[in-house]
Structure formats: C-alpha cells, structure tokens
Design a protein around this motif. Structure first.
Motif, short mmCIF file in Angstrom:
data_model
loop_
_atom_site.label_atom_id
_atom_site.label_comp_id
_atom_site.label_asym_id
_atom_site.label_seq_id
_atom_site.Cartn_x
_atom_site.Cartn_y
_atom_site.Cartn_z
N ARG A 64 42.12 135.84 133.17
CA ARG A 64 41.58 135.18 133.53
C ARG A 64 39.64 135.36 133.97
O ARG A 64 39.51 136.18 134.68
N ALA A 65 38.59 134.62 133.02
CA ALA A 65 37.40 134.94 133.83
C ALA A 65 37.42 134.30 135.05
O ALA A 65 37.57 133.21 134.92
N GLY A 66 36.51 134.95 135.17
CA GLY A 66 35.84 134.52 136.72
C GLY A 66 37.09 135.37 138.12
O GLY A 66 37.26 136.15 137.91
N LYS A 67 36.68 134.53 139.29
CA LYS A 67 37.72 134.96 140.34
C LYS A 67 38.93 135.08 140.64
O LYS A 67 40.06 133.78 140.06
N SER A 68 40.53 136.13 140.65
CA SER A 68 41.38 135.69 140.41
C SER A 68 41.71 136.25 142.54
O SER A 68 40.77 137.62 142.35
N PHE A 69 42.52 135.80 142.68
CA PHE A 69 42.62 136.29 144.14
C PHE A 69 44.95 136.71 143.89
O PHE A 69 44.96 135.67 143.78
N PHE A 70 45.20 138.27 144.43
CA PHE A 70 46.12 138.49 143.93
C PHE A 70 46.90 139.04 146.40
O PHE A 70 46.29 139.61 146.78
N VAL A 71 47.71 138.47 146.56
CA VAL A 71 48.14 138.82 148.13
C VAL A 71 49.84 138.65 147.31
O VAL A 71 50.49 138.83 147.40
N CYS A 72 50.48 139.75 148.58
CA CYS A 72 51.86 140.07 148.86
C CYS A 72 52.12 138.93 150.43
O CYS A 72 51.52 138.95 151.22
N SER A 73 53.15 138.37 149.61
CA SER A 73 53.13 137.13 150.57
C SER A 73 53.64 136.70 152.06
O SER A 73 55.08 136.11 153.02
N LEU A 74 54.58 138.25 152.27
CA LEU A 74 55.31 139.08 152.89
C LEU A 74 54.72 138.84 154.88
O LEU A 74 53.50 139.39 154.72
N PRO A 75 55.51 138.54 155.49
CA PRO A 75 54.62 138.76 156.20
C PRO A 75 54.03 139.66 157.11
O PRO A 75 55.01 140.61 157.42
#
Length: 88
Positions: A64-75
């Motif tokens: 989508r327009a703007g900022k997007s944030f993605f992470v791996c949630s494993l410890p």
C-alpha cells in the motif's frame, strides 16, 4: 535471495510503488513474515494480537502507499536483522 538475515537495506535505491507485489521466499519450518507497525519494527517486540502473519514460505504481499514494516517473529530473528521496512 529470499527472506534472510541482513535484508534491512534491500529496498534502498529501488523504485517501489503502491500496488507492487513483494514476494517473501523462505523455509516455513524456520521463519515467518509478520506485518507490524513501526514501533514493533524498531523494537522487535511483537504487538499484542500481532500483525498480519504469513507462513507459506512463498508469500505475496501487495504494498500500500506509505510505509510497511515486516519482521520474522521467531525468537531472535528480528533482532538479528530479519526485518525490512518498505516505503511505496
């Protein structure tokens, strides 16, 4: 290259637009992809209720327009660089 540690700067210098499709390829037994807010991205602390979670190993996310944030949630994965911020 796929979803891996050290991809934080992958988007730098790339023209990325709203509606582009970001593809995450990874071993689903070892990783996941969670869309989070900026605070969770910066601290690597998953918000209560989490974010949109992807677990297929071949995830397609329409930006989508703007900022997007993605992470791996494993410890430990996010804190060790398995995260990416995209601005479209």
């Amino acid at each position: 290259m796929g979803w891996s540690f050290g991809v934080v700067r992958w988007a730098k210098g790339k023209p990325i637009h709203a509606c582009d499709v970001l593809v995450f390829k990874y071993d689903p037994a070892a990783h996941d992809v969670v869309e989070v807010d900026e605070a969770a991205y910066n601290t690597c602390k998953m918000p209560i209720g989490g974010g949109a979670s992807h677990t297929s190993g071949h995830d397609r996310v329409v930006l989508r327009a703007g900022k997007s944030f993605f992470v791996c949630s494993l410890p430990g994965h996010c804190k060790n660089g398995m995260k990416i911020a995209i601005t479209a």
